[in-house]
Design a protein around this motif. Structure first.
Motif: not given
Length: 65
Positions: A7-20, A46-52
């Motif tokens: 699940a963590a890998d899936g979240i990471l893959a989707r995040t990278i896709d969104v960023l790209n 670092i290419t992206y970070y959220n406020p947290a």
């Protein structure tokens, strides 16, 4: 909270896709998450970070560094 590695890998893959692809609506959702999310390139820059991340690290991350 328990999360599987798959699940963590899936979240990471989707995040990278969104960023790209620049999907601003999902980036807005990532910004609202209470958990810190950092995304780096293959060199660890670092290419992206959220406020947290600011509360987590106690400082503002430096994208591109």
């Amino acid at each position: 909270m328990n999360i599987s590695l798959a699940a963590a890998d899936g979240i990471l893959a989707r995040t990278i896709d969104v960023l790209n692809n620049g999907d601003r609506s999902l980036l807005g959702a990532l910004d609202k998450l209470p958990a810190p999310i950092y995304v780096t390139d293959a060199d660890g820059v670092i290419t992206y970070y959220n406020p947290a991340c600011i509360a987590f690290a106690g400082r503002v991350p430096a994208p591109g560094r």
